[in-house]
Design a protein around this motif. Structure first.
Motif, short mmCIF file in Angstrom:
data_model
loop_
_atom_site.label_atom_id
_atom_site.label_comp_id
_atom_site.label_asym_id
_atom_site.label_seq_id
_atom_site.Cartn_x
_atom_site.Cartn_y
_atom_site.Cartn_z
N TYR A 93 0.84 -1.21 0.00
CA TYR A 93 0.00 0.00 0.00
C TYR A 93 0.87 1.25 0.00
N THR A 94 1.91 1.25 0.85
CA THR A 94 2.79 2.41 0.94
C THR A 94 3.47 2.69 -0.38
N HIS A 95 4.05 1.66 -0.98
CA HIS A 95 4.79 1.86 -2.23
C HIS A 95 3.89 2.42 -3.33
N LYS A 96 2.64 2.02 -3.32
CA LYS A 96 1.72 2.49 -4.35
C LYS A 96 1.27 3.93 -4.11
N ASN A 97 1.04 4.30 -2.86
CA ASN A 97 0.37 5.56 -2.57
C ASN A 97 1.27 6.68 -2.06
N ILE A 98 2.45 6.36 -1.59
CA ILE A 98 3.34 7.39 -1.08
C ILE A 98 3.89 8.21 -2.24
N ASP A 99 4.24 9.47 -2.01
CA ASP A 99 4.80 10.31 -3.08
C ASP A 99 6.22 9.91 -3.43
N PHE A 100 7.04 9.66 -2.38
CA PHE A 100 8.44 9.30 -2.62
C PHE A 100 8.88 8.19 -1.67
N LEU A 101 9.81 7.38 -2.15
CA LEU A 101 10.44 6.35 -1.34
C LEU A 101 11.92 6.69 -1.23
N ALA A 102 12.42 6.67 0.00
CA ALA A 102 13.80 7.11 0.22
C ALA A 102 14.59 6.07 1.01
N PRO A 103 15.08 5.01 0.34
CA PRO A 103 15.92 4.03 1.04
C PRO A 103 17.21 4.69 1.52
N VAL A 104 17.69 4.27 2.69
CA VAL A 104 18.88 4.90 3.26
C VAL A 104 20.17 4.19 2.85
#
Length: 333
Positions: A93-104
Protein backbone atom coordinates in the motif's frame (compact mmCIF):
# COMPACT_ATOMS: atom_id res chain seq x y z
CA UNK A 1 -0.69 -2.92 17.33
CA UNK A 2 -3.50 -5.40 17.99
CA UNK A 3 -4.57 -8.04 15.48
CA UNK A 4 -7.81 -6.13 14.95
CA UNK A 5 -5.84 -2.92 14.40
CA UNK A 6 -3.74 -4.62 11.72
CA UNK A 7 -6.84 -5.89 9.92
CA UNK A 8 -8.33 -2.40 10.02
CA UNK A 9 -5.15 -0.91 8.57
CA UNK A 10 -4.84 -3.51 5.85
CA UNK A 11 -8.35 -4.01 4.61
CA UNK A 12 -10.32 -0.94 5.65
CA UNK A 13 -8.03 2.09 5.07
CA UNK A 14 -11.07 4.37 5.07
CA UNK A 15 -11.32 3.82 8.83
CA UNK A 16 -7.79 5.13 9.24
CA UNK A 17 -8.78 8.26 7.39
CA UNK A 18 -11.81 8.67 9.64
CA UNK A 19 -9.64 8.15 12.71
CA UNK A 20 -7.14 10.76 11.50
CA UNK A 21 -9.91 13.25 10.77
CA UNK A 22 -11.46 12.68 14.18
CA UNK A 23 -8.38 12.49 16.38
CA UNK A 24 -5.79 14.72 14.71
CA UNK A 25 -5.89 18.42 14.04
CA UNK A 26 -3.85 18.64 10.85
CA UNK A 27 -4.54 22.25 9.95
CA UNK A 28 -1.57 24.18 8.59
CA UNK A 29 -3.23 27.04 6.77
CA UNK A 30 -0.48 29.50 7.73
CA UNK A 31 2.35 27.26 6.54
CA UNK A 32 3.43 27.43 2.90
CA UNK A 33 4.87 23.95 2.63
CA UNK A 34 3.91 20.89 4.67
CA UNK A 35 5.22 17.37 4.27
CA UNK A 36 4.82 14.03 6.00
CA UNK A 37 7.87 11.84 6.55
CA UNK A 38 7.62 8.24 7.73
CA UNK A 39 10.48 6.19 9.14
CA UNK A 40 9.68 2.88 7.51
CA UNK A 41 7.52 1.73 4.63
CA UNK A 42 5.14 -0.54 6.54
CA UNK A 43 2.68 0.87 9.11
CA UNK A 44 4.32 4.30 9.39
CA UNK A 45 4.55 4.57 5.61
CA UNK A 46 0.89 3.63 5.20
CA UNK A 47 -0.22 6.31 7.67
CA UNK A 48 2.02 8.90 5.98
CA UNK A 49 0.58 8.02 2.56
CA UNK A 50 -2.99 8.33 3.88
CA UNK A 51 -2.30 11.68 5.54
CA UNK A 52 -0.57 12.94 2.41
CA UNK A 53 -3.44 11.96 0.15
CA UNK A 54 -6.09 13.18 2.56
CA UNK A 55 -4.62 16.66 3.09
CA UNK A 56 -2.62 17.15 -0.07
CA UNK A 57 0.75 17.07 1.69
CA UNK A 58 3.94 15.76 0.12
CA UNK A 59 4.77 12.37 1.67
CA UNK A 60 7.96 10.32 1.82
CA UNK A 61 8.86 7.02 3.47
CA UNK A 62 12.43 6.21 4.44
CA UNK A 63 13.38 2.54 4.11
CA UNK A 64 15.84 1.21 6.68
CA UNK A 65 15.67 -2.55 6.12
CA UNK A 66 16.22 -5.01 3.30
CA UNK A 67 13.60 -7.63 4.13
CA UNK A 68 14.31 -9.73 1.03
CA UNK A 69 17.57 -11.11 2.42
CA UNK A 70 16.51 -12.64 5.73
CA UNK A 71 18.94 -15.54 6.31
CA UNK A 72 17.46 -19.01 5.82
CA UNK A 73 18.88 -20.07 9.18
CA UNK A 74 16.90 -17.43 11.02
CA UNK A 75 14.26 -18.91 13.34
CA UNK A 76 10.86 -17.40 12.58
CA UNK A 77 8.00 -17.88 15.03
CA UNK A 78 4.34 -18.00 14.02
CA UNK A 79 3.91 -14.53 15.50
CA UNK A 80 6.69 -13.11 13.32
CA UNK A 81 5.36 -14.91 10.25
CA UNK A 82 2.01 -13.18 10.81
CA UNK A 83 3.73 -9.84 11.29
CA UNK A 84 5.65 -10.30 8.04
CA UNK A 85 2.42 -11.25 6.27
CA UNK A 86 0.74 -8.03 7.39
CA UNK A 87 3.86 -6.00 6.64
CA UNK A 88 3.73 -7.24 3.07
CA UNK A 89 0.31 -5.65 2.53
CA UNK A 90 1.27 -2.49 4.37
CA UNK A 91 4.42 -2.18 2.29
CA UNK A 92 2.49 -2.73 -0.93
CA UNK A 93 0.00 0.00 0.00
CA UNK A 94 2.79 2.41 0.94
CA UNK A 95 4.79 1.86 -2.23
CA UNK A 96 1.72 2.49 -4.35
CA UNK A 97 0.37 5.56 -2.57
CA UNK A 98 3.34 7.39 -1.08
CA UNK A 99 4.80 10.31 -3.08
CA UNK A 100 8.44 9.30 -2.62
CA UNK A 101 10.44 6.35 -1.34
CA UNK A 102 13.80 7.11 0.22
CA UNK A 103 15.92 4.03 1.04
CA UNK A 104 18.88 4.90 3.26
CA UNK A 105 21.25 2.41 1.63
CA UNK A 106 21.53 0.87 -1.81
CA UNK A 107 20.61 -2.78 -1.01
CA UNK A 108 17.20 -1.60 0.21
CA UNK A 109 16.37 -0.41 -3.31
CA UNK A 110 15.90 -4.06 -4.25
CA UNK A 111 12.85 -4.18 -1.98
CA UNK A 112 11.03 -1.66 -4.19
CA UNK A 113 9.15 -2.92 -7.28
CA UNK A 114 10.54 -1.63 -10.59
CA UNK A 115 7.34 0.30 -11.34
CA UNK A 116 7.95 2.54 -8.31
CA UNK A 117 11.64 3.23 -8.94
CA UNK A 118 10.85 6.56 -10.64
CA UNK A 119 9.77 7.96 -7.30
CA UNK A 120 12.68 6.37 -5.45
CA UNK A 121 15.68 8.40 -4.29
CA UNK A 122 18.64 7.03 -2.35
CA UNK A 123 19.22 9.31 0.64
CA UNK A 124 21.89 7.86 2.95
CA UNK A 125 21.61 7.74 6.72
CA UNK A 126 22.43 11.08 8.29
CA UNK A 127 25.22 10.15 10.69
CA UNK A 128 27.55 12.59 12.39
CA UNK A 129 30.50 12.03 14.71
CA UNK A 130 32.05 14.84 16.75
CA UNK A 131 35.68 15.67 16.15
CA UNK A 132 36.52 14.84 19.75
CA UNK A 133 35.26 11.29 19.18
CA UNK A 134 37.48 10.51 16.19
CA UNK A 135 40.51 8.28 16.53
CA UNK A 136 43.82 10.14 16.84
CA UNK A 137 46.34 7.41 17.57
CA UNK A 138 46.79 3.96 16.09
CA UNK A 139 49.59 2.92 18.45
CA UNK A 140 49.04 -0.57 19.85
CA UNK A 141 48.70 -1.39 23.51
CA UNK A 142 49.12 -4.85 25.02
CA UNK A 143 46.48 -6.41 22.77
CA UNK A 144 44.68 -5.68 19.51
CA UNK A 145 41.24 -4.54 20.66
CA UNK A 146 38.29 -5.45 18.46
CA UNK A 147 34.67 -4.37 18.81
CA UNK A 148 31.51 -5.71 17.20
CA UNK A 149 28.01 -4.29 17.68
CA UNK A 150 24.67 -5.87 16.86
CA UNK A 151 21.93 -8.26 17.91
CA UNK A 152 23.07 -11.78 18.72
CA UNK A 153 21.06 -13.65 16.09
CA UNK A 154 21.87 -16.33 13.51
CA UNK A 155 22.08 -13.87 10.63
CA UNK A 156 24.70 -11.86 12.52
CA UNK A 157 26.49 -14.70 14.24
CA UNK A 158 29.69 -13.79 16.05
CA UNK A 159 30.92 -17.39 16.22
CA UNK A 160 33.14 -17.04 13.12
CA UNK A 161 34.80 -14.10 14.88
CA UNK A 162 35.06 -15.91 18.22
CA UNK A 163 36.66 -18.94 16.59
CA UNK A 164 39.02 -16.65 14.69
CA UNK A 165 40.48 -15.09 17.84
CA UNK A 166 40.41 -18.27 19.95
CA UNK A 167 44.06 -19.18 19.35
CA UNK A 168 45.40 -15.63 19.00
CA UNK A 169 46.45 -14.46 22.44
CA UNK A 170 46.97 -10.82 21.42
CA UNK A 171 43.37 -10.32 20.19
CA UNK A 172 40.62 -9.07 22.51
CA UNK A 173 36.97 -8.79 21.45
CA UNK A 174 34.24 -6.61 22.95
CA UNK A 175 30.71 -7.58 21.96
CA UNK A 176 27.99 -4.94 22.35
CA UNK A 177 24.53 -6.39 21.87
CA UNK A 178 21.96 -8.83 23.13
CA UNK A 179 19.67 -11.38 21.54
CA UNK A 180 18.45 -14.97 21.45
CA UNK A 181 21.97 -16.36 20.93
CA UNK A 182 23.46 -14.72 24.01
CA UNK A 183 23.29 -17.89 26.11
CA UNK A 184 25.13 -19.85 23.42
CA UNK A 185 27.82 -17.16 23.29
CA UNK A 186 28.22 -17.27 27.08
CA UNK A 187 28.51 -21.05 26.95
CA UNK A 188 31.19 -20.82 24.25
CA UNK A 189 33.19 -18.30 26.30
CA UNK A 190 33.05 -20.53 29.36
CA UNK A 191 33.91 -23.70 27.43
CA UNK A 192 36.99 -22.14 25.84
CA UNK A 193 38.10 -20.16 28.91
CA UNK A 194 37.86 -16.88 26.99
CA UNK A 195 36.38 -14.67 29.69
CA UNK A 196 39.60 -12.65 29.83
CA UNK A 197 39.62 -11.99 26.09
CA UNK A 198 35.91 -11.59 25.28
CA UNK A 199 33.83 -8.90 26.95
CA UNK A 200 30.02 -9.00 26.65
CA UNK A 201 28.08 -5.76 27.02
CA UNK A 202 24.32 -6.38 26.51
CA UNK A 203 23.47 -2.75 25.80
CA UNK A 204 25.06 0.67 25.60
CA UNK A 205 23.64 4.10 24.85
CA UNK A 206 24.55 5.22 21.35
CA UNK A 207 26.29 8.40 22.52
CA UNK A 208 28.44 6.38 24.93
CA UNK A 209 29.25 3.85 22.21
CA UNK A 210 30.50 6.53 19.84
CA UNK A 211 32.60 8.06 22.63
CA UNK A 212 34.21 4.65 23.30
CA UNK A 213 34.85 3.53 19.70
CA UNK A 214 38.12 5.46 19.36
CA UNK A 215 39.61 3.35 22.17
CA UNK A 216 39.48 0.24 19.98
CA UNK A 217 41.84 -0.81 17.18
CA UNK A 218 39.30 -2.17 14.68
CA UNK A 219 35.59 -2.79 14.13
CA UNK A 220 34.59 -6.26 12.99
CA UNK A 221 31.26 -7.77 11.95
CA UNK A 222 29.73 -10.80 10.29
CA UNK A 223 26.33 -10.50 8.62
CA UNK A 224 24.25 -12.41 6.11
CA UNK A 225 21.90 -9.45 5.61
CA UNK A 226 22.13 -7.03 2.70
CA UNK A 227 22.64 -3.80 4.60
CA UNK A 228 24.89 -0.92 5.53
CA UNK A 229 24.61 -0.99 9.33
CA UNK A 230 24.60 2.32 11.18
CA UNK A 231 27.19 0.92 13.60
CA UNK A 232 29.57 0.29 10.70
CA UNK A 233 29.04 3.87 9.51
CA UNK A 234 29.75 5.23 12.98
CA UNK A 235 32.90 3.13 13.36
CA UNK A 236 34.09 4.31 9.95
CA UNK A 237 33.45 7.97 10.79
CA UNK A 238 35.43 7.54 14.00
CA UNK A 239 38.35 6.30 11.90
CA UNK A 240 38.48 2.64 12.88
CA UNK A 241 39.65 0.05 10.33
CA UNK A 242 36.63 -2.10 9.46
CA UNK A 243 36.71 -5.85 8.83
CA UNK A 244 33.64 -7.40 7.17
CA UNK A 245 32.70 -10.63 5.42
CA UNK A 246 31.97 -10.48 1.69
CA UNK A 247 28.22 -10.01 1.18
CA UNK A 248 26.59 -12.64 -1.01
CA UNK A 249 24.57 -9.95 -2.79
CA UNK A 250 27.66 -7.93 -3.75
CA UNK A 251 29.27 -4.98 -2.03
CA UNK A 252 27.02 -1.96 -1.50
CA UNK A 253 28.13 1.12 -3.44
CA UNK A 254 28.47 3.01 -0.16
CA UNK A 255 31.65 1.01 0.49
CA UNK A 256 33.22 1.64 -2.92
CA UNK A 257 35.74 4.33 -1.86
CA UNK A 258 36.21 3.08 1.70
CA UNK A 259 39.14 0.88 2.65
CA UNK A 260 37.06 -1.93 4.10
CA UNK A 261 39.07 -5.07 4.84
CA UNK A 262 37.11 -7.91 3.25
CA UNK A 263 37.32 -11.61 4.03
CA UNK A 264 35.26 -14.67 3.16
CA UNK A 265 33.68 -14.86 6.61
CA UNK A 266 35.23 -18.14 7.75
CA UNK A 267 37.16 -18.20 11.05
CA UNK A 268 40.36 -18.83 9.09
CA UNK A 269 39.83 -15.82 6.84
CA UNK A 270 39.03 -13.57 9.79
CA UNK A 271 42.08 -14.84 11.67
CA UNK A 272 44.58 -14.23 8.87
CA UNK A 273 43.08 -10.80 8.17
CA UNK A 274 43.25 -9.77 11.82
CA UNK A 275 46.80 -11.02 12.31
CA UNK A 276 47.96 -9.00 9.29
CA UNK A 277 46.08 -5.89 10.41
CA UNK A 278 47.34 -6.14 13.99
CA UNK A 279 50.95 -6.38 12.84
CA UNK A 280 50.92 -3.14 10.83
CA UNK A 281 49.98 0.11 12.59
CA UNK A 282 50.54 2.18 9.46
CA UNK A 283 48.14 0.03 7.46
CA UNK A 284 45.52 0.31 10.18
CA UNK A 285 45.86 4.08 10.21
CA UNK A 286 45.64 4.27 6.42
CA UNK A 287 42.53 2.09 6.25
CA UNK A 288 40.88 3.99 9.08
CA UNK A 289 41.55 7.44 7.59
CA UNK A 290 40.47 6.46 4.08
CA UNK A 291 37.22 4.98 5.33
CA UNK A 292 36.54 8.03 7.48
CA UNK A 293 37.05 10.38 4.52
CA UNK A 294 34.84 8.26 2.25
CA UNK A 295 32.04 8.00 4.82
CA UNK A 296 32.13 11.74 5.53
CA UNK A 297 31.31 12.46 1.90
CA UNK A 298 28.37 10.06 1.88
CA UNK A 299 26.82 10.30 5.34
CA UNK A 300 27.44 13.95 6.19
CA UNK A 301 24.27 15.18 7.99
CA UNK A 302 24.19 18.50 6.14
CA UNK A 303 24.30 16.78 2.74
CA UNK A 304 21.70 14.17 3.68
CA UNK A 305 19.34 16.72 5.21
CA UNK A 306 19.68 18.93 2.14
CA UNK A 307 18.63 16.00 -0.06
CA UNK A 308 15.54 15.40 2.05
CA UNK A 309 14.74 19.12 1.96
CA UNK A 310 14.91 19.24 -1.82
CA UNK A 311 12.84 16.08 -2.07
CA UNK A 312 10.10 17.51 0.14
CA UNK A 313 10.07 20.90 -1.58
CA UNK A 314 9.37 19.56 -5.05
CA UNK A 315 12.99 19.65 -6.22
CA UNK A 316 13.51 15.94 -6.65
CA UNK A 317 16.07 16.31 -9.43
CA UNK A 318 18.52 17.90 -6.99
CA UNK A 319 18.55 14.71 -4.96
CA UNK A 320 19.61 12.49 -7.85
CA UNK A 321 22.91 10.66 -7.54
CA UNK A 322 25.36 9.48 -10.15
CA UNK A 323 23.99 5.97 -9.74
CA UNK A 324 20.25 6.26 -10.55
CA UNK A 325 19.80 2.49 -10.93
CA UNK A 326 21.80 1.75 -7.77
CA UNK A 327 23.92 -0.88 -9.49
CA UNK A 328 26.36 -2.38 -7.05
CA UNK A 329 29.95 -2.89 -8.25
CA UNK A 330 31.35 -6.32 -8.90
CA UNK A 331 33.33 -7.81 -6.04
CA UNK A 332 36.50 -7.89 -8.13
CA UNK A 333 36.36 -4.17 -8.92
Amino acid sequence: MTFQGMLTTLFIPQLIKKYINKQLNLSFHDVKSVSVRAYGDTFAGTVAAIIGKQYGYRSVASIHTCHLTAPKTEAISIKHRLIRFFEYFLRRYTHKNIDFLAPVYSPAVDTIPIKYRKKTVLIPNSVGVRGCDTKRSYVRKSSFRLITVGRLIDGKSIFPILNAIKNCENLHLTVVGDGPNRFQVEQWIEKHNMSQRVTLIPRMQNIMLIEQLKNFDAFIAFTLFAEVPKTVIEAGLVGLPIVLNEPRQGRPVEYKDASIVWCSGTPQSFRSTLIELASDEQKSALYGQRTKDAFKRIFDPATCNEKIYHLLTNEMEKTKTAIPDIKRPRQDE
